[in-house]
Enzyme design. Structure first.
Site, PDB file in Angstrom:
ATOM      1  CE1 TYR A 156      -4.166   1.706   0.297  1.00  0.00           C
ATOM      2  CE2 TYR A 156      -3.254   2.798   2.232  1.00  0.00           C
ATOM      3  CZ  TYR A 156      -4.249   2.683   1.282  1.00  0.00           C
ATOM      4  OH  TYR A 156      -5.314   3.554   1.300  1.00  0.00           O
ATOM      5  CE  LYS A 160      -4.307   4.297  -1.996  1.00  0.00           C
ATOM      6  NZ  LYS A 160      -5.352   4.683  -2.973  1.00  0.00           N
ATOM      7  CB  THR A 193     -14.688   4.011   4.454  1.00  0.00           C
ATOM      8  OG1 THR A 193     -13.385   3.441   4.316  1.00  0.00           O
ATOM      9  CG2 THR A 193     -14.626   5.520   4.286  1.00  0.00           C
TER      10      THR A 193
END
Ligand SMILES: NC(=O)c1ccc[n+]([C@@H]2O[C@H](COP(=O)([O-])OP(=O)(O)OC[C@H]3O[C@@H](n4cnc5c(N)ncnc54)[C@H](O)[C@@H]3O)[C@@H](O)[C@H]2O)c1
Length: 257
Positions: A156, A160, A193
């Protein structure tokens, strides 16, 4: 008049979480939006909720961002529904937990494919639409994980960070080509989320799991999707007409430490 009245937005990963919130907030400010996702039912529910308050403002499309043919079909359908595309929000993304010793190559590839390769393929295919609808704005959803590292976020972090730098390259190309197409990245901290559920579980689950995430953030609360959405409305609107190649940290101060 809404802040993005008349704008035409294409949002990937629009079924839930941040993408769904961006769709609602942009529609509230006068835009029409296409929400795409592999979870087409979720995208349809989000579009239906938007259309209840803003008639014919939203459309849901089935779209796997790793598939070039899906991009071609979704962009063409969206341009037909919206009458062009002037906002592209590359939001779909996943994360995995793993260090250089534990991460699998399959996970690494999957994260790069969904979080990075999709932005290359999709933005390249979207360029003709954006050029036809200037001024236009490309908004790439990176993360604080693109700016600071964690030993357990190998794939990740790399993905990113790539999104962050791709954003600047796209922005410079557009500016130097004389296109009125801006490109900026947005870097949220832990935001409420479904994507953070595994992180909450890793911290013990429930309130304790959430507390462990919150204690890392100087502002001492999780971000809410709307906290990120306000940056999206600004970047989608002409208020940000001079802003390009920038990174917007919505991070409660975490990267200042
Ligand atoms: N929530 C956070 O804490 C946080 C923080 C920083 C960055 N982000 C980034 O924000 C973006 C949105 O994340 P979220 O928090 O809303 O997560 P989420 O898991 O709630 O939503 C992600 C959406 O992307 C969709 N998606 C996944 N793979 C796809 C594919 N191949 N094609 C199309 N759609 C696909 C999922 O179905 C889902 O609807 C991601 O890029 C994520 O990395 C989130």
């Amino acid at each position: 008049m809404g802040r993005v009245a008349g704008k035409k937005a294409f949002i990937t990963g629009g079924a839930q979480g941040l993408g769904a919130c961006f769709g609602k907030m942009l529609a509230d400010e006068g835009a029409r939006v296409v929400l795409t996702d592999i979870n087409v039912q979720g995208a349809q529910e989000t579009a239906a909720a938007i259309n209840k308050t803003h008639a014919n403002a939203a459309l849901a499309l089935s779209h796997d961002v790793t598939r070039k043919d899906d991009w071609e079909r979704a962009l063409a359908s969206a341009a037909e529904f919206l009458g062009g595309i002037d906002i592209l929000i590359n939001n779909a993304g996943i994360g995995t937990a793993g260090s250089i010793e534990t991460e699998t190559y399959e996970n690494w590839r999957r994260v790069q494919e969904i979080d990075v390769d999709s932005i290359f393929v999709g933005t390249q295919l979207a360029m003709p639409y954006l050029k036809d609808s200037q001024p236009a704005s490309i908004i790439n959803i990176s993360s604080v994980a693109g700016l600071v590292a964690d030993g357990m976020m190998l794939s990740y972090n790399a993905a990113k960070a790539a999104v962050w730098m791709m954003t600047k390259s796209i922005a410079l190309h557009c500016a130097r080509s004389g296109y009125d197409i801006r490109c900026n990245s947005v870097h949220p901290v832990f935001t409420r989320t479904p994507i953070i559920d595994p992180l909450v579980q890793m911290g013990g689950g429930g309130e304790e799991g959430e507390r462990r995430l919150v204690q890392q953030i100087p502002w001492k609360r999780l971000a809410e999707p709307e906290d990120v959405g306000y940056a999206i409305v600004y970047l989608a609107s002409d208020e940000s007409r001079y802003v390009t190649a920038s990174e917007f940290k919505i991070d409660g101060g975490i990267t200042a430490q």
